[in-house]
Design an enzyme around this catalytic site. Structure first.
Site, PDB file in Angstrom:
ATOM      1  N   GLU A  51       0.864  -1.182   0.000  1.00 27.98           N
ATOM      2  CA  GLU A  51       0.000   0.000   0.000  1.00 27.98           C
ATOM      3  C   GLU A  51       0.895   1.224   0.000  1.00 27.98           C
ATOM      4  O   GLU A  51       1.764   1.357   0.862  1.00 27.98           O
ATOM      5  CB  GLU A  51      -0.838   0.020   1.276  1.00 27.98           C
ATOM      6  CG  GLU A  51      -2.271  -0.345   1.044  1.00 27.98           C
ATOM      7  CD  GLU A  51      -3.087  -0.145   2.307  1.00 27.98           C
ATOM      8  OE1 GLU A  51      -3.158   0.987   2.814  1.00 27.98           O
ATOM      9  OE2 GLU A  51      -3.635  -1.134   2.795  1.00 27.98           O
ATOM     10  N   ASP A  62      -5.839   8.814   9.692  1.00 31.08           N
ATOM     11  CA  ASP A  62      -4.491   8.453  10.130  1.00 31.08           C
ATOM     12  C   ASP A  62      -4.107   9.027  11.484  1.00 31.08           C
ATOM     13  O   ASP A  62      -4.454  10.144  11.827  1.00 31.08           O
ATOM     14  CB  ASP A  62      -3.470   8.908   9.080  1.00 31.08           C
ATOM     15  CG  ASP A  62      -3.589   8.087   7.815  1.00 31.08           C
ATOM     16  OD1 ASP A  62      -3.620   6.851   7.941  1.00 31.08           O
ATOM     17  OD2 ASP A  62      -3.686   8.657   6.722  1.00 31.08           O
TER      18      ASP A  62
END
EC number: 4.2.1.20
Length: 267
Positions: A51, A62
């Site tokens: 990824e 995040d």
């Protein structure tokens, strides 16, 4: 329908009695040339799928480690275009499938169709857009699939059952199971309900299930494999190793960690 490159990857690791190892790195941290070296090293050390994060200034999903990596990448001048250009240069050097992790804002600024065309030309295999609601995935999914890109959708522990079913049936390549409530980041332990969620997803569709957010060591990789997951996604723990590495040693450090994790994929 013919299986995609991602689905074939999961079939292959399953055949080998392993869970697919899926490291995440932030493109451009510390710079795009180093990211290219890290990608090559991760493939060499056993990554099945990688990824690749496209840095964005407001990454809602995040945690602090990946947010800081995105900031460093943006400060070094990384843009969606420079990430795709870097990926293009690796087409002959990399055979591991690359999934681009991007937020919807940079995607829309670039132009949805243009992005999918350029991502496909650069050799990407799929996309993850964590802040794109299910209701808005249809258009992107159809553009992505027409360019041979899988649009991977996310399921969280808080997702209602009926919505989970729809997501798992609409997700291409695999379903991304978020193992925790909240943002990405290292966790000391995984919650047992992850196993229940894997089983529920199994009942909804035959799409492979990969677990991410909070997978940070070999112990977690072994755990999610025993729970029946097809893939383990390791992000913050790897990004942290890269950011703590001595300048010039980033690929080396990433490779060491990937080797350790790879050994756990068949345990």
């Amino acid at each position: 329908m013919e299986s995609s490159i991602l689905e074939r990857c999961f079939s292959q690791s399953k055949k080998e009695g392993r869970i697919a190892l899926m490291p995440f790195i932030m493109a451009g941290d510390p710079d795009v040339n180093t990211s290219a070296e890290i990608l090559i090293m991760l493939e060499k050390k056993g990554a099945d799928i990688i990824e690749l994060g496209i840095p964005y200034s407001d990454p809602l999903a995040d945690g602090p480690i990946i947010q800081k990596a995105a900031s460093r990448a943006l400060n070094s001048g990384t843009s969606p275009k420079s990430v795709l250009e870097m990926l293009s240069t690796l087409k002959t050097k990399l055979s591991v499938p690359i999934i681009l992790f991007t937020y919807s804002n940079p995607l829309l600024n670039y132009g949805m169709e243009e992005f999918c065309i350029d991502a496909s030309k650069a050799g990407a295999a799929g996309l993850v857009v964590p802040d794109l609601p299910l209701e808005e995935t249809e258009k992107l999914s159809s553009i992505a699939l027409s360019k041979n890109l899988d649009l991977v959708l996310l399921v969280a522990p808080t997702t209602p059952k009926e919505r989970m079913r729809k997501i798992s049936q609409r997700s291409n390549g695999f379903t991304y199971l978020v193992s925790v409530t909240g943002v990405t980041g290292e966790r000391s332990a995984l919650e047992n309900r992850v196993q229940l969620l894997i089983n529920e997803l199994r009942g909804f569709s035959s799409t492979p299930v990969a677990v991410g957010f909070g997978i940070s060591d070999t112990k977690h990789v072994i755990q999610v494999k025993r729970w029946g997951a097809d893939g383990a996604i390791i992000g913050s723990a790897l990004v942290k190793r890269i950011s703590n590495a001595t300048t010039g040693q980033e690929a080396e450090e990433a490779g060491k960690f990937c080797s350790e994790l790879y050994k756990a994929t068949s345990l």
